[in-house]
Design a protein around this motif. Structure first.
Motif, PDB file in Angstrom:
ATOM      1  N   ALA A   1       6.679  -4.527  11.976  1.00 38.89           N
ATOM      2  CA  ALA A   1       5.435  -4.565  11.207  1.00 38.89           C
ATOM      3  C   ALA A   1       5.559  -3.519  10.109  1.00 38.89           C
ATOM      4  N   ASP A   2       5.666  -3.979   8.868  1.00 39.62           N
ATOM      5  CA  ASP A   2       5.869  -3.082   7.731  1.00 39.62           C
ATOM      6  C   ASP A   2       4.553  -2.916   6.977  1.00 39.62           C
ATOM      7  N   ALA A   3       3.946  -1.746   7.117  1.00 38.05           N
ATOM      8  CA  ALA A   3       2.640  -1.485   6.515  1.00 38.05           C
ATOM      9  C   ALA A   3       2.719  -1.304   5.010  1.00 38.05           C
ATOM     10  N   GLY A   4       3.901  -1.054   4.465  1.00 39.78           N
ATOM     11  CA  GLY A   4       4.049  -0.981   3.020  1.00 39.78           C
ATOM     12  C   GLY A   4       4.262  -2.350   2.418  1.00 39.78           C
TER      13      GLY A   4
ATOM     14  N   VAL B   1      -2.165  -4.566   5.457  1.00 40.73           N
ATOM     15  CA  VAL B   1      -1.601  -3.416   6.164  1.00 40.73           C
ATOM     16  C   VAL B   1      -1.362  -3.632   7.671  1.00 40.73           C
ATOM     17  N   PRO B   2      -0.305  -4.337   8.067  1.00 36.67           N
ATOM     18  CA  PRO B   2       0.011  -4.487   9.504  1.00 36.67           C
ATOM     19  C   PRO B   2       0.512  -3.178  10.105  1.00 36.67           C
ATOM     20  N   THR B   3       0.035  -2.855  11.312  1.00 37.91           N
ATOM     21  CA  THR B   3       0.386  -1.583  11.946  1.00 37.91           C
ATOM     22  C   THR B   3       1.073  -1.727  13.300  1.00 37.91           C
ATOM     23  N   ASP B   4       1.072  -2.901  13.887  1.00 38.58           N
ATOM     24  CA  ASP B   4       1.773  -3.092  15.157  1.00 38.58           C
ATOM     25  C   ASP B   4       2.100  -4.566  15.323  1.00 38.58           C
ATOM     26  N   VAL B   5       3.098  -4.852  16.150  1.00 42.15           N
ATOM     27  CA  VAL B   5       3.467  -6.230  16.463  1.00 42.15           C
ATOM     28  C   VAL B   5       3.898  -6.281  17.925  1.00 42.15           C
ATOM     29  N   GLU B   6       3.322  -7.223  18.667  1.00 41.98           N
ATOM     30  CA  GLU B   6       3.643  -7.419  20.081  1.00 41.98           C
ATOM     31  C   GLU B   6       3.740  -8.915  20.363  1.00 41.98           C
ATOM     32  N   LEU B   7       4.462  -9.265  21.414  1.00 47.80           N
ATOM     33  CA  LEU B   7       4.609 -10.661  21.809  1.00 47.80           C
ATOM     34  C   LEU B   7       3.505 -11.038  22.782  1.00 47.80           C
ATOM     35  N   GLY B   8       2.863 -12.184  22.551  1.00 43.85           N
ATOM     36  CA  GLY B   8       1.862 -12.697  23.472  1.00 43.85           C
ATOM     37  C   GLY B   8       2.470 -13.695  24.434  1.00 43.85           C
ATOM     38  N   PRO B   9       1.757 -14.024  25.501  1.00 40.55           N
ATOM     39  CA  PRO B   9       2.284 -14.978  26.485  1.00 40.55           C
ATOM     40  C   PRO B   9       2.426 -16.383  25.927  1.00 40.55           C
ATOM     41  N   ASP B  10       1.802 -16.653  24.772  1.00 30.91           N
ATOM     42  CA  ASP B  10       1.921 -17.958  24.133  1.00 30.91           C
ATOM     43  C   ASP B  10       3.100 -18.043  23.178  1.00 30.91           C
ATOM     44  N   GLY B  11       3.894 -16.974  23.081  1.00 29.36           N
ATOM     45  CA  GLY B  11       5.053 -16.979  22.205  1.00 29.36           C
ATOM     46  C   GLY B  11       4.756 -16.564  20.779  1.00 29.36           C
ATOM     47  N   TRP B  12       3.479 -16.310  20.445  1.00 30.67           N
ATOM     48  CA  TRP B  12       3.108 -15.846  19.111  1.00 30.67           C
ATOM     49  C   TRP B  12       3.206 -14.329  19.060  1.00 30.67           C
ATOM     50  N   LEU B  13       3.320 -13.804  17.847  1.00 35.50           N
ATOM     51  CA  LEU B  13       3.319 -12.368  17.619  1.00 35.50           C
ATOM     52  C   LEU B  13       1.889 -11.922  17.330  1.00 35.50           C
ATOM     53  N   TYR B  14       1.455 -10.852  17.987  1.00 32.46           N
ATOM     54  CA  TYR B  14       0.108 -10.318  17.791  1.00 32.46           C
ATOM     55  C   TYR B  14       0.203  -9.043  16.965  1.00 32.46           C
ATOM     56  N   VAL B  15      -0.646  -8.935  15.964  1.00 35.45           N
ATOM     57  CA  VAL B  15      -0.513  -7.904  14.934  1.00 35.45           C
ATOM     58  C   VAL B  15      -1.852  -7.230  14.690  1.00 35.45           C
ATOM     59  N   THR B  16      -1.885  -5.890  14.731  1.00 36.10           N
ATOM     60  CA  THR B  16      -3.063  -5.155  14.273  1.00 36.10           C
ATOM     61  C   THR B  16      -2.954  -4.925  12.772  1.00 36.10           C
ATOM     62  N   SER B  17      -4.124  -4.830  12.125  1.00 36.05           N
ATOM     63  CA  SER B  17      -4.157  -4.664  10.677  1.00 36.05           C
ATOM     64  C   SER B  17      -5.259  -3.703  10.274  1.00 36.05           C
ATOM     65  N   LEU B  18      -4.890  -2.677   9.511  1.00 36.89           N
ATOM     66  CA  LEU B  18      -5.871  -1.831   8.847  1.00 36.89           C
ATOM     67  C   LEU B  18      -6.400  -2.566   7.619  1.00 36.89           C
TER      68      LEU B  18
ATOM     69  N   MET C   1       0.833  -1.187   0.000  1.00 36.96           N
ATOM     70  CA  MET C   1       0.000   0.000   0.000  1.00 36.96           C
ATOM     71  C   MET C   1       0.865   1.233   0.000  1.00 36.96           C
ATOM     72  N   ARG C   2       0.272   2.387  -0.295  1.00 43.01           N
ATOM     73  CA  ARG C   2       1.074   3.589  -0.383  1.00 43.01           C
ATOM     74  C   ARG C   2       1.524   4.064   0.994  1.00 43.01           C
ATOM     75  N   THR C   3       0.608   4.260   1.951  1.00 45.15           N
ATOM     76  CA  THR C   3       0.936   4.621   3.331  1.00 45.15           C
ATOM     77  C   THR C   3      -0.327   4.666   4.163  1.00 45.15           C
TER      78      THR C   3
END
Length: 393
Positions: free
Chosen positions: A193-196, A247-264, A1-3
């Motif tokens: 998390a690279d939104a582009g 479009v991923p906008t954030d990445v955080e670690l969960g207690p289960d060892g997986w990465l949690y990601v928000t997406s527009l 995406m553009r931005t």
């Protein structure tokens, strides 16, 4: 995406306010196993587009002023100090902390430059950690994804005005585009998390970059007359399915060892096509992706309790009248609930038993330009067992 910020700029101005009364009402509304929010306090104000932040073990807050190209430190007394400045025609964002180091990304406005940088929490010279644009140019992780209209006839596709800016073809594959929106430093690597790129990246200790996972294109949406007109597509495109970027906008670690990601949702960030923002989880070992929850409007950031698995999500345009809100996903649930009624919240972190949230982060003036009225607000959590960190994992 553009931005993502370009998409945000076409959304209506968000106006509202919040206070202790709203927090108390929210506490009555959400589930009893989610800690209630306490009385909030503003740590700093007057910030320009504070779209990301990190909080270190000493309680110092480091916040980006993306459009101003600044990294600003806020101490416990609310004193602000700029400790890094992006170069001309560059933005600064994707802030995170680990120990005494602050990480951020400097990105050219045309997305032809993007580097992960670091600086001491006390300021000083910045250091390059990795060249993220080089990885995007070499690998283009989402090149196998196809976006745009599904089965649109050539007779209609040929009517799309190629002189419009930005020109978006009827159907296209993932292009070379980088816009890192969040970083997550762990002991041996830093996730981005690279939104582009529409991808989650891993930066190794030697500065090499690799792709962990590419988010899949969103489920196709039937185009409406309103959407077609807003983009400038011809009327013959009305009613055809359109597949947006993830479009991923954030990445955080969960207690289960997986990465949690928000997406527009990669298209209109308002709810004219429905609340299409999502939270995914990504297995960092094999890139497996699972949907955690959807139904968000402008999901730009999240934080995850390392003890309970509770997830808080900032919705830049969520809530009543698209003013913005923080939602919560109780542990084990896929049903987000309203948690805090805030105006234009962008970034959120859980630290020392409090949520740290940037608010008024993207409020436009009459000319359509964002205003330097952003804040960093601390919201203490009630109950026990929520003094965990989402910073140094």
């Amino acid at each position: 995406m553009r931005t993502p910020t370009a998409l945000l700029a076409v959304t209506a101005t968000v106006i509202a306010s919040f206070g202790a009364a709203a927090a108390a009402q929210a506490a009555d509304d959400h589930r009893s196993d989610v800690p209630p929010p306490g009385d909030s306090r503003v740590l700093a104000d007057g910030l320009m587009t504070p779209l990301s932040l990190g909080v270190n073990r000493d309680g110092d807050v480091f916040v980006s002023q993306d459009f101003a190209g600044k990294l600003t430190k806020i101490d416990s007394d609310g004193h602000k100090t700029d400790i890094a400045q992006a170069g001309p025609d560059r933005s600064l964002g994707a802030v995170s902390t680990r120990g005494d180091t602050v990480y951020f990304v400097e990105t050219a406005n045309d997305h032809t430059y993007s580097k992960l940088m670091s600086v001491s929490s006390d300021g000083g010279d910045t250091e390059e950690v990795a060249d993220l644009y080089e990885h995007e140019a070499d690998e283009n992780p989402d090149q196998d994804n196809t976006y745009g209209f599904v089965d649109l006839p050539d007779s209609c596709a040929n009517q799309i005005d190629q002189t419009k800016f930005p020109f978006i073809p009827a159907t296209y594959d993932g292009v070379v585009d980088t816009n890192p929106f969040a970083t997550l430093p762990l002991e041996n690597e830093i996730y981005v998390a690279d939104a582009g790129a529409n991808a989650i990246l891993r930066v190794n200790h030697d500065g090499t970059v690799e792709t962990v996972a590419v988010l899949p294109p969103r489920d196709p949406i039937e185009t409406t007359a309103e959407l077609v007109a807003s983009v400038g597509y011809p009327e013959c495109a009305i009613g055809y399915d359109y597949r947006f970027e993830p479009v991923p906008t954030d990445v955080e670690l969960g207690p289960d060892g997986w990465l949690y990601v928000t997406s527009l949702p990669g298209g209109p960030e308002s709810d004219i096509l429905g609340a299409r923002g999502s939270v995914f989880k990504v297995n960092p070992d094999d890139g497996d992706i699972e949907l955690v929850a959807d139904g968000f409007v402008g999901a730009t950031n999240l934080t995850v309790s390392q003890r309970t698995g509770t997830i808080w999500v900032t919705e830049l345009f969520g809530g009543d009248n698209d003013k913005g809100q923080v939602s919560v996903i109780p542990a084990g649930s896929d049903d987000p609930e309203e948690y805090l009624d805030l105006r234009s919240p962008a970034a959120i972190e859980l630290r020392h038993g409090s949520l740290y949230v940037t608010t008024d982060a993207f409020v436009l003036d009459a000319s359509g330009a964002p205003q330097p009225i952003g804040t960093v607000t601390e919201v203490p959590l009630g109950g026990d067992g929520h003094s965990d960190d989402s910073g140094d994992h």
